[in-house]
Design an enzyme around this catalytic site. Structure first.
Site, PDB file in Angstrom:
ATOM      1  CD  GLU A 236       0.523  -9.201  18.231  1.00  0.00           C
ATOM      2  OE1 GLU A 236      -0.172  -9.522  19.213  1.00  0.00           O
ATOM      3  OE2 GLU A 236       0.064  -8.577  17.252  1.00  0.00           O
TER       4      GLU A 236
ATOM      5  NE  ARG B  17      -2.494  -1.371   3.320  1.00  0.00           N
ATOM      6  CZ  ARG B  17      -2.544  -2.494   4.003  1.00  0.00           C
ATOM      7  NH1 ARG B  17      -3.206  -3.511   3.521  1.00  0.00           N
ATOM      8  NH2 ARG B  17      -1.949  -2.614   5.169  1.00  0.00           N
TER       9      ARG B  17
END
Length: 173
Positions: free
Chosen positions: A96, A59
């Site tokens: 994460e 993006r």
């Protein structure tokens, strides 16, 4: 910037339960917002003009390239591992759960270039910091960061500060 904020869609529980995803794809359905976004970045940059815009896959390519065109500077894609055809440099960074790797062409930047790092969204800052570290490996200076959306509650600016204190976001939550 209300036009941008109003076009961003919230998707609950994506990509996993408990996350409220800020979806920028509705911005792409409104061509009139493209110039609003690019001009918003140009206003924030003021007289500062980088030598290149680094856009993070995928993006970050959408408005990063348009911004580079408006600034009349090269656009440098930063991609996931194995996606670029010429000689690359890469870096692994923490996610994460696990790690990821991004790469850029080894000849994309010259020592001393001032680079603006762009992505659609600043969350924890890990990917943008990794892209900045890649640029520094090639001898570039990070003149700043530019994001359409910033999730302030995730403190994503913190890992970027060692590279540049100039961090622009058009919309913050």
């Amino acid at each position: 910037m209300d036009l941008i904020r109003n076009a961003i869609r919230d998707i609950p529980d994506f990509p996993k339960p408990g996350i409220l995803f800020k979806d920028i794809t509705p911005l792409l359905h409104k061509p009139e917002l493209g110039p609003v976004i690019v001009n918003g970045f140009l206003e924030r940059l003021g007289s500062h003009r980088p030598d290149a815009v680094l856009g993070i896959e995928s993006r970050g390519f959408l408005f990063g390239y348009a911004l580079a065109q408006a600034l009349k500077v090269p656009f440098v894609p930063v991609r996931k591992s194995g996606k670029l055809p010429a000689k690359t440099i890469g870096i692994e960074y923490a996610l994460e759960y696990g790690t990821a790797r991004i790469e850029m062409h080894a000849d994309a930047l010259q020592p001393g270039m001032n680079v603006l790092v762009h992505d659609d969204l600043l969350a924890t800052g890990g990917t943008a910091a990794a892209a900045a570290a890649l640029a520094k490996q090639l001898g570039a200076t990070i003149s700043g960061f530019a994001f359409i959306v910033e999730l302030e509650f995730l403190n994503g600016r913190e890992p970027l500060l060692p590279f540049s204190k100039t961090i622009h976001s058009l919309v913050s939550y």
